[in-house]
Write a protein that holds these residues in place. Structure first.
Motif, PDB file in Angstrom:
ATOM      1  N   ALA A  91      -5.613  48.174  71.998  1.00  0.00           N
ATOM      2  CA  ALA A  91      -4.164  48.264  72.191  1.00  0.00           C
ATOM      3  C   ALA A  91      -3.518  49.136  71.122  1.00  0.00           C
ATOM      4  O   ALA A  91      -4.031  49.277  70.023  1.00  0.00           O
ATOM      5  CB  ALA A  91      -3.553  46.870  72.153  1.00  0.00           C
ATOM      6  N   GLN A  92      -2.395  49.715  71.501  1.00  0.00           N
ATOM      7  CA  GLN A  92      -1.624  50.523  70.543  1.00  0.00           C
ATOM      8  C   GLN A  92      -0.960  49.613  69.505  1.00  0.00           C
ATOM      9  O   GLN A  92      -0.803  49.995  68.357  1.00  0.00           O
ATOM     10  CB  GLN A  92      -0.504  51.273  71.282  1.00  0.00           C
ATOM     11  CG  GLN A  92      -0.956  52.039  72.499  1.00  0.00           C
ATOM     12  CD  GLN A  92      -1.415  53.436  72.152  1.00  0.00           C
ATOM     13  OE1 GLN A  92      -0.775  54.114  71.367  1.00  0.00           O
ATOM     14  NE2 GLN A  92      -2.526  53.855  72.718  1.00  0.00           N
ATOM     15  N   GLU A  93      -0.563  48.422  69.960  1.00  0.00           N
ATOM     16  CA  GLU A  93       0.196  47.526  69.074  1.00  0.00           C
ATOM     17  C   GLU A  93      -0.632  47.108  67.856  1.00  0.00           C
ATOM     18  O   GLU A  93      -1.825  46.957  67.938  1.00  0.00           O
ATOM     19  CB  GLU A  93       0.570  46.236  69.818  1.00  0.00           C
ATOM     20  CG  GLU A  93       1.188  46.456  71.163  1.00  0.00           C
ATOM     21  CD  GLU A  93       0.994  45.258  72.082  1.00  0.00           C
ATOM     22  OE1 GLU A  93       0.706  44.158  71.584  1.00  0.00           O
ATOM     23  OE2 GLU A  93       1.129  45.432  73.294  1.00  0.00           O
ATOM     24  N   ASP A  94       0.063  46.872  66.749  1.00  0.00           N
ATOM     25  CA  ASP A  94      -0.627  46.428  65.538  1.00  0.00           C
ATOM     26  C   ASP A  94      -1.070  44.980  65.634  1.00  0.00           C
ATOM     27  O   ASP A  94      -1.984  44.552  64.945  1.00  0.00           O
ATOM     28  CB  ASP A  94       0.302  46.563  64.325  1.00  0.00           C
ATOM     29  CG  ASP A  94       0.437  48.026  63.940  1.00  0.00           C
ATOM     30  OD1 ASP A  94      -0.444  48.810  64.311  1.00  0.00           O
ATOM     31  OD2 ASP A  94       1.435  48.360  63.275  1.00  0.00           O
ATOM     32  N   THR A  95      -0.390  44.219  66.501  1.00  0.00           N
ATOM     33  CA  THR A  95      -0.639  42.777  66.546  1.00  0.00           C
ATOM     34  C   THR A  95      -1.976  42.411  67.177  1.00  0.00           C
ATOM     35  O   THR A  95      -2.513  41.369  66.891  1.00  0.00           O
ATOM     36  CB  THR A  95       0.459  42.062  67.352  1.00  0.00           C
ATOM     37  OG1 THR A  95       0.586  42.752  68.588  1.00  0.00           O
ATOM     38  CG2 THR A  95       1.773  42.077  66.622  1.00  0.00           C
TER      39      THR A  95
END
Ligand SMILES: *Cc1c(COP(=O)(O)O)cnc(C)c1O
Length: 223
Positions: free
Chosen positions: A117-121
């Motif tokens: 995923a692109q998200e950091d989470t």
């Protein structure tokens, strides 16, 4: 629709080579029993304590998959029975799983979690890191674990193109890494896809989907 109806509907959408993990986190024993009675034998949980409580009371032919973030100090509570650990993110965790598996004279199957995923989470390691682990001398010494595949979680977004790209990236990574075969590494499974995106995931090469709310209904974390 009942749990049984939901399950049958989802199973009819899934080809034979794809494994359905029924994600039962937060759901009561009765809900899991209904799914069991409808033929489901693989359940996914994200908290070790909750999974262990369910394992203790439900039929022993259930295969329990741990799909959540793992705390190393809790691995011991599931080492006796866990069937597959999806989200392994570090060599240190593999060492602990190996140590606990050895105590029970078992080999525990694990999937390496790749960050797609692109998200950091969203958790996970890079494909380079996964390759490094799979080729390491250290892994060869961990005789009580087996790496049987990769796992990934796509971004939480309405953008289907982005999710598609992320899933394809995991499949491409899998195809590269599966060349690596050792005593305790043989990549066979790609765990990706949840209620909202499992059909897309299967089209992108998933062989194991983790479906919760579409089977058991939405989760209520406040009860
Ligand atoms: C909760 C969870 C799922 C299932 O999510 P649904 O959207 O309810 O299908 C799948 N994978 C992981 C890692 C989860 O934590």
């Amino acid at each position: 629709m009942s749990i049984t109806q939901n399950l049958n509907q989802i199973k009819s959408n899934i080809p034979e080579h794809v494994t359905l993990v029924a994600v039962s986190k937060t759901k009561p024993i009765e809900a899991l029993q209904e799914a069991y009675d409808a033929g489901q034998r693989i359940f996914g949980e994200n908290k070790i304590q909750e999974m262990t409580q369910k394992w203790e009371v439900l039929p022993k032919d259930i295969k329990w998959h741990m799909i959540g973030n793992l705390q190393r100090n809790k691995v011991k509570y599931m080492a006796e029975y866990v069937s597959l650990i999806h989200g392994v993110e570090s060599c240190k965790l593999l060492q602990e799983i190996n140590k606990q598996a050895l105590k029970h004279n078992r080999i525990i199957n694990c999937l390496l979690q790749i960050k797609i995923a692109q998200e950091d989470t969203k958790a996970g390691m890079t494909i380079d890191k996964a390759k490094e682990i799979l080729l390491s001398e250290e892994l060869l010494s961990l005789k009580n674990i087996k790496i049987t595949g990769l796992m990934g979680m796509a971004s939480f977004t309405e953008n289907q193109d982005q999710v598609n790209t992320e899933f394809n990236y995991l499949t491409t990574s899998f195809n590269k890494l599966k060349e690596i075969k050792t005593n305790n590494c043989e990549l066979k499974k790609i765990s990706m896809g949840m209620s909202g995106d499992y059909k897309l995931a299967i089209n992108c090469g998933s062989t194991m989907v983790r479906v919760g709310s579409s089977i058991f209904g939405v989760r209520n974390y406040n009860i």
